[in-house]
Scaffold this active site. Sequence first.
Site, PDB file in Angstrom:
ATOM      1  N   ASN A  86       0.817  -1.212   0.000  1.00 47.93           N
ATOM      2  CA  ASN A  86       0.000   0.000   0.000  1.00 47.93           C
ATOM      3  C   ASN A  86       0.852   1.263   0.000  1.00 47.93           C
ATOM      4  OD1 ASN A  86      -2.449  -1.372  -0.056  1.00 47.93           O
ATOM      5  ND2 ASN A  86      -2.637  -1.436   2.169  1.00 47.93           N
TER       6      ASN A  86
ATOM      7  N   GLU B  94      -8.163  -0.357   5.758  1.00 43.78           N
ATOM      8  CA  GLU B  94      -7.711   0.777   4.969  1.00 43.78           C
ATOM      9  C   GLU B  94      -6.509   0.423   4.104  1.00 43.78           C
ATOM     10  OE1 GLU B  94      -9.558   3.217   4.811  1.00 43.78           O
ATOM     11  OE2 GLU B  94     -10.729   3.199   6.641  1.00 43.78           O
ATOM     12  N   CYS B  95      -6.437   1.085   2.948  1.00 46.78           N
ATOM     13  CA  CYS B  95      -5.323   0.872   2.030  1.00 46.78           C
ATOM     14  C   CYS B  95      -4.155   1.796   2.338  1.00 46.78           C
ATOM     15  CB  CYS B  95      -5.780   1.091   0.586  1.00 46.78           C
ATOM     16  SG  CYS B  95      -6.244   2.809   0.243  1.00 46.78           S
ATOM     17  N   GLY B  96      -4.310   2.651   3.330  1.00 44.25           N
ATOM     18  CA  GLY B  96      -3.243   3.576   3.693  1.00 44.25           C
ATOM     19  C   GLY B  96      -3.522   5.012   3.327  1.00 44.25           C
TER      20      GLY B  96
END
Length: 244
Positions: A132, A238-240
Amino acid sequence: MSKLDLNALNELPKVDRILALAETNAELEKLDAEGRVAWALDNLPGEYVLSSSFGIQAAVSLHLVNQIHPDIPVILTDTGYLFPETYRFIDELTDKLKLNLKVYRATESAAWQEARYGKLWEQGVEGIEKYNDINKVEPMNRALKELNAQTWFAGLRREQSGSRANLPVLAIQRGVFKVLPIIDWDNRTIYQYLQKHGLKYHPLWDEGYLSVGDTHTTRKWEPGMAEEETRFFGLKRECGLHEG
């Protein structure tokens, strides 16, 4: 609501920034989504940008913000591993809504990353976070810098996951103001907005997907699953991009 000084707020510790924005957020909670966008455009500094993953309900925030501020740069971080349906959905919405699409990618191609690191998404939480960082976080940071962004709109909603349940309308992230106009919308409100404006869900919605990211870390929803379990093998939500 008083004018906000981004530079001064960035000098504060995170807790103090939250406190400094509390009064403004209390007022923003009283506004509807269109009102929040209009307020941000009137009171927060430009340049303005909107990010989108072109996921299941992406058409809502894309239409909402773009109709109030036409030609706003729309940032997509493309990992190279999106579903074919997603790429076609991007083309469809870009044409239909006349989006000013700005695509950002990692400096290393997907194939090069696999050769260098292996399949990072199969290497536990640490591997997923590195993936990510390379494919989402760094390209987004580059986009915000190159587009001179000071105010960033995004389509997150509290209902989507536990990690988003307490997010405010207005915050500061990556050194810029971040505005979440539809943060308090539920699925019914999303559906009604799509119907009202002749917009569609992502095509994979009809195949049982509640959330859509990369092909290798997205699962169909099954009975008994929470929505966040459909992404990243349930290890993280979350993907970041929306952390920090």
